[in-house]
Enzyme design. Structure first.
Site, PDB file in Angstrom:
ATOM      1  N   HIS A 195       0.858  -1.188   0.000  1.00 50.12           N
ATOM      2  CA  HIS A 195       0.000   0.000   0.000  1.00 50.12           C
ATOM      3  C   HIS A 195       0.894   1.238   0.000  1.00 50.12           C
ATOM      4  CE1 HIS A 195      -3.725  -2.262   0.796  1.00 50.12           C
ATOM      5  NE2 HIS A 195      -2.948  -3.040   1.517  1.00 50.12           N
ATOM      6  N   ASP A 253       1.968  -6.838   2.623  1.00 50.18           N
ATOM      7  CA  ASP A 253       0.779  -6.073   3.010  1.00 50.18           C
ATOM      8  C   ASP A 253       1.202  -4.821   3.785  1.00 50.18           C
ATOM      9  OD1 ASP A 253      -1.815  -5.244   3.287  1.00 50.18           O
ATOM     10  OD2 ASP A 253      -2.422  -6.792   4.709  1.00 50.18           O
ATOM     11  N   HIS A 284       0.239   4.009   8.191  1.00 52.54           N
ATOM     12  CA  HIS A 284      -0.782   4.901   8.742  1.00 52.54           C
ATOM     13  C   HIS A 284      -0.098   6.028   9.509  1.00 52.54           C
ATOM     14  CE1 HIS A 284      -4.187   2.355   7.741  1.00 52.54           C
ATOM     15  NE2 HIS A 284      -3.589   1.322   8.291  1.00 52.54           N
TER      16      HIS A 284
END
EC number: 3.5.2.3
Length: 433
Positions: A58, A308, A312
């Site tokens: 991501h 993965d 954040h």
């Protein structure tokens, strides 16, 4: 391009050999005592691996540049030994059109730290109602071949069947986030003794396993390729093993954190109970699940390791458990975790690591320029790794823009010393070039 001579590297952990990189390819391998090069690197004691490939990253751009950008995410990837990453589609806007995937692809080209292969969304807006522009993304400059609504499950069986049928036209693959939504409403932690003691809503293993079983049957029915994202339970392993025994075209990945950590971290970690750093989707499971996942990776039932990597910002993780975002960063710690969980335990040798972290993910993602053995004529995508050191994990020293690593303070083995992308160093002496 400069010519680089790597002296005394142990290719896949074998005997020391010299490797000459020239014009973006591996030019020669052997005893190259008389070879001339623009730069010589002493690789005594270092393991040489093909550049790592991540099927599940991501990068957050566009839309959440406060968490990560293509620039910072690919810097983290290079420091982790990666030469290619697949950027997941749950950006803002969602990567569900040719325009967005081309934007991400071009940002990767501009950063230059590793190749960025966009993953296209399966459904428009990740909403699970209608198929996204799969053909247009496949025909775009990004040449998308992997499609996923990761973060959300394609729970509608009819829509999933249509997606599997559609991608056959261009040899694509649907990568499913296996999570039955009705069984996981409000779920916070693996359903079991730990969640019961902590009073957190349980996340049952069957919510993952039911979707995997359904999708294996659908893939077999239409004769298409299915890839299962972040497998986390022993039951899922058995279903995938059964599907493969039938000869169905099903592949699967496991994350580093599911190979090393368990749900007990949420209760007994030195970082404190209820620490949202351990909140992830799918959740950390039991020690029995970890054992099954390791064995499945070793025997090839699970094809590859995928990080993965889910960055954040601080405010999204340093809050109460229920409100915290799900996810962990993992690009810079993946190889050390795999060494700890798989190599130090004797389950994989370095050739096995190269297969599970480079060759197989490149094959699944259809990346022809990556995952090749280190041999004359192959693209010079090479990682030099020192397996002999052990050091504590320091989030502040990472290249990622985010700091949400579950390994903070943990001592892990190994260090990526150098990474070469088509013969050009992106990392030397552990530092970005």
């Amino acid at each position: 391009m400069t010519t680089i001579l790597i002296r005394g590297a142990r290719i896949l952990g074998g005997a020391p050999r010299d490797i000459l990189l020239r014009d973006g390819v591996v030019a020669e391998i052997g005893d190259l005592a008389g070879a001339e090069a623009g730069q010589t690197i002493d690789a005594a004691g270092l393991v040489a691996l093909p550049g790592l490939v991540d099927l599940h990253t991501h990068l957050r751009e566009p839309g959440r540049e406060d968490a990560e950008t293509v620039e910072t995410g690919t810097q983290a990837a290079a420091r982790g030994g990666y030469t290619a990453v697949h950027a997941m589609a749950n950006t803002s806007p969602v990567a569900d059109t040719a325009g967005v995937v081309e934007q991400v692809w071009r940002l990767g080209q501009e950063s230059g730290h590793c190749d960025v292969q966009p993953v296209g969304a399966v459904t428009s807006g990740l909403e699970g109602r209608q198929l996204a522009e799969l053909g247009a993304m496949a025909d775009s400059a990004a040449r998308v071949r992997v499609f996923s609504d990761d973060g959300k499950c394609v729970s509608d069986a009819v829509l999933m069947r249509r997606a599997l049928e559609y991608v056959k036209a261009f040899d694509g693959v649907v990568a499913q986030h296996a999570q039955e939504p009705r069984l996981t409403e409000g779920a916070q932690l693996n359903e079991g003794e730990v969640s019961a003691r902590l009073g957190l809503t349980g996340w049952p293993a069957v919510a993952e396993e039911a979707i995997i079983a359904r999708d294996c049957l659908l893939a077999a029915h239409v004769g298409s390729r299915l890839h299962v994202c972040h497998v986390s339970t022993a039951g899922s392993v058995e279903i995938i093993r059964w599907a493969k025994s039938k000869g169905w075209d099903v592949t699967a990945e496991v994350t580093p954190h599911h190979l090393l950590l368990t749900d007990s971290c949420a209760e007994t970690s030195p970082l404190g109970p209820y620490n949202p750093i351990y909140k992830v989707n799918p959740p950390l499971r039991t020690a029995e699940d970890v054992r099954a996942l390791r064995e499945a990776l070793a025997d090839g039932t699970i094809d590859c390791v995928a990080t993965d990597h889910a960055p954040h910002p601080v405010e999204d993780k340093e809050t109460e458990w229920a409100a915290a975002a799900m996810g962990m960063i993992g690009l810079e710690t993946a190889l050390p975790v795999v060494q700890e969980a798989m190599v130090e335990t004797g389950l994989l040798d370095w050739a096995g690591v190269a297969d599970r972290m480079s060759a197989r993910p490149a094959r699944i993602g259809r990346l022809s320029g990556h995952g090749r053995p280190i041999e004359p004529g192959a693209p010079a995508n090479v990682t030099l790794y020192d397996p002999s050191v052990r050091r504590p994990v320091d989030p502040t020293a990472m290249a990622s823009k985010s700091r949400n690593t579950p390994y903070e303070g943990m001592t892990l083995p190994g260090r990526v010393v150098a990474t070469f992308l088509r013969g050009r160093p992106t990392v030397l002496e552990g530092k970005l070039v």
